[in-house]
Write an enzyme that holds these catalytic residues in place. Structure first.
Site, mmCIF file in Angstrom:
data_model
loop_
_atom_site.group_PDB
_atom_site.id
_atom_site.type_symbol
_atom_site.label_atom_id
_atom_site.label_comp_id
_atom_site.label_asym_id
_atom_site.label_seq_id
_atom_site.Cartn_x
_atom_site.Cartn_y
_atom_site.Cartn_z
ATOM 1 N N CYS A 341 0.833 -1.197 0.000
ATOM 2 C CA CYS A 341 0.000 0.000 0.000
ATOM 3 C C CYS A 341 0.880 1.264 0.000
ATOM 4 O O CYS A 341 1.566 1.533 -0.970
ATOM 5 C CB CYS A 341 -0.980 -0.028 1.168
ATOM 6 S SG CYS A 341 -2.419 1.032 0.926
ATOM 7 N N HIS A 444 -3.785 -5.778 1.038
ATOM 8 C CA HIS A 444 -3.616 -6.076 2.455
ATOM 9 C C HIS A 444 -4.071 -7.503 2.744
ATOM 10 O O HIS A 444 -4.942 -8.030 2.069
ATOM 11 C CB HIS A 444 -4.449 -5.119 3.315
ATOM 12 C CG HIS A 444 -3.975 -3.704 3.275
ATOM 13 N ND1 HIS A 444 -2.815 -3.296 3.899
ATOM 14 C CD2 HIS A 444 -4.503 -2.605 2.691
ATOM 15 C CE1 HIS A 444 -2.652 -1.989 3.703
ATOM 16 N NE2 HIS A 444 -3.663 -1.553 2.977
#
Length: 504
Positions: A341, A444
């Site tokens: 991310c 994630h």
């Protein structure tokens, strides 16, 4: 319907774990249970099912990671009602405000104090929706109700408890010491109405011989008038649950022989660091969180740049710590680097925030290890994803980010998505360098998948248990529920909550 609120004498006293354990305990007895936290502050979050109410109906939202875990404990899907107000810190005095799963704005600490009282009705509406669908709602407080300087306009602790007429149990952490003073002191500073809302106390994280603290428990009862609801031992299984607060990072883990070393720098605004829990649980891995002021270890097999709530700010922080130099030297030595991310964004050529989405407007060169560029935008991506690793191992996770990444590096994706309208492994995800040593993506929870984790570790020369991390978490929840059955007065808790058809 029945409800019970677990508050604490401070942060990190174990409220989240106790609520998760109680959720699983009552769910195992056949009750329909829902978790709830009126206001949370955390940069660890999870993506929910689409909202079914209000202006954002049909859109997925985000809630704190602790409430996501508690929903798993209840064996129910995640919804925005479980954590209607979420604060995601972006600086020491400011945070992004997420209301019912959607970003509202960023507020300084004083500005939020003026805003939060108006959120009480939002909180109550979410609570009542959960109450209508459950036998029991277990509510988690935030911080401590004894922080009476924050009592005005409170929606997280007693302000909510009194408005919703929910009985409170106060938790003291004996592991940090002065637990008698903490509980008795809370009674002393709370006003009459707030003190009356507390119907009992729990002592948490006890080590040693319980008989030695018998007199202490009786003294707390005498001085507060609150009944003693139990003494909970140190729960070793809690280490296998995702942590929500960065306060746990850098604390020593259990000693055991390890083979490969993975290093994760602790960014100032580190987010979703529970992504790496499955790696930390591997016997063949020594995963260390590197604090500010320390160099990244020269003997690391893999450096992971984690997620960040303020990518530009943390990119500058990486440079002030000299970690950019450490990473460059690591790559020159043939080491591997992964970005998740915000960490993926930092690995690129540039990161730009022209509209000041995460702080002051600006742009900065990235670490230049992947041929991509990122521009932060205010349309936040919140979506589940699944796909395949380079070696064909399946994974499931989610994306949660505000940036848009472009560049020729994306033509060499690290992962493949398989969840877009049923398409077969044809949508690229992330990027990987030509030599395969630098890679990253927005996904994630990638390493919850045993096969995906095993593939990464095999590439580093280590074996993996290849166990599904979700299964390990589920087993830990059952262990904690069983311990609470033994050490808490569960029948008394059920009576306090008003659970009329308690299933013993």
């Amino acid at each position: 319907m029945a409800a019970l609120m677990i508050q604490g004498c401070g942060s990190d006293v174990g409220k989240s774990v106790l609520v998760a354990g109680l959720c699983r305990l009552f769910a195992n007895r056949g009750h329909v249970v829902r978790p709830f936290k009126p206001q949370n502050m955390s940069n660890n979050a999870a993506v929910t099912e689409p909202d079914d109410k209000g202006p954002h109906a049909g859109r997925r939202g985000e809630i704190g990671r602790a409430q996501a875990l508690q929903a798993i404990a209840c064996r129910t899907p995640l919804t925005v009602d479980m954590n209607p107000v979420l604060l995601k810190p972006q600086s020491d005095v400011g945070a992004q405000l997420v209301v019912r799963g959607q970003v509202e704005a960023s507020y300084g600490a004083m500005a939020y104090q003026a805003r939060k009282a108006a959120l009480l009705q939002v909180v109550l509406d979410s609570f009542h929706r959960l109450e209508a669908e459950a036998d029991l709602v277990i509510v988690e407080g935030a911080g401590s109700p004894a922080e009476i300087n924050l009592r005005s306009g409170d929606i997280a602790n007693m302000g909510f408890a009194l408005a919703a007429d929910v009985p409170v149990v106060l938790v003291g952490d004996i592991d940090r010491g002065h637990v008698i003073a903490a509980l008795v002191g809370a009674k002393a500073v709370l006003d009459t109405a707030d003190g009356a809302a507390i119907r009992g106390f729990i002592i948490n994280k006890f080590r040693g011989e319980p008989a030695l603290f018998y007199d202490g428990r009786r003294e707390i009862e005498r001085r507060t008038g609150w009944p003693d609801l139990g003494l909970v031992p140190w729960l070793a299984a809690a280490r296998r649950l995702p942590a929500e607060d960065a306060v746990v990072l850098g604390q020593p883990g259990e000693a055991s022989p390890r083979r490969i070393r993975i290093a994760v720098p602790i960014l100032r605004h580190i987010a979703n660091f529970d992504d790496f829990d499955p790696l930390q649980a591997e016997p063949s891995v020594d995963l260390s969180y590197v604090p500010p002021g320390s160099a990244l270890p020269g003997d690391a097999d893999l450096i992971i740049l984690p997620g960040s709530k303020a990518t530009l700010s943390d990119l500058a922080f990486v440079r002030t710590q000299g970690w950019d130099i450490d990473i460059a030297a690591h790559v020159r030595r043939g080491g591997r680097v992964m970005g998740v991310c915000g960490g993926f964004q930092m690995l690129g050529r540039t990161v730009s925030d022209p509209n000041g989405i995460e702080g002051a407007p600006g742009s900065a060169p990235g670490l230049g290890l992947l041929e991509v560029d990122t521009v932060l935008t205010d349309d936040k991506v919140l979506e589940p994803c699944r796909g395949l690793t380079p070696g064909g191992a399946p994974y499931e996770g989610f994306e949660m980010h505000m940036g848009r990444t472009t560049g020729e590096g994306l033509t060499s994706p690290w992962l493949r998505r398989t969840d877009d309208a049923g398409a077969s492994a044809s949508v690229g995800e992330g990027a990987i360098s030509a030599d395969g040593r630098v890679f990253g993506a927005y996904v994630h929870r990638l390493f919850d998948s045993g096969p995906a984790r095993a593939e990464l570790l095999a590439g580093l020369g280590a074996a993996s248990t290849a166990l599904d991390h979700r299964l390990q978490v589920d087993r830990a929840l059952d262990e904690i529920a069983a311990a609470l059955e033994t050490h808490l007065d569960v029948a008394a808790l059920a009576r306090l909550a008003g659970l009329k058809e308690f299933k013993p």
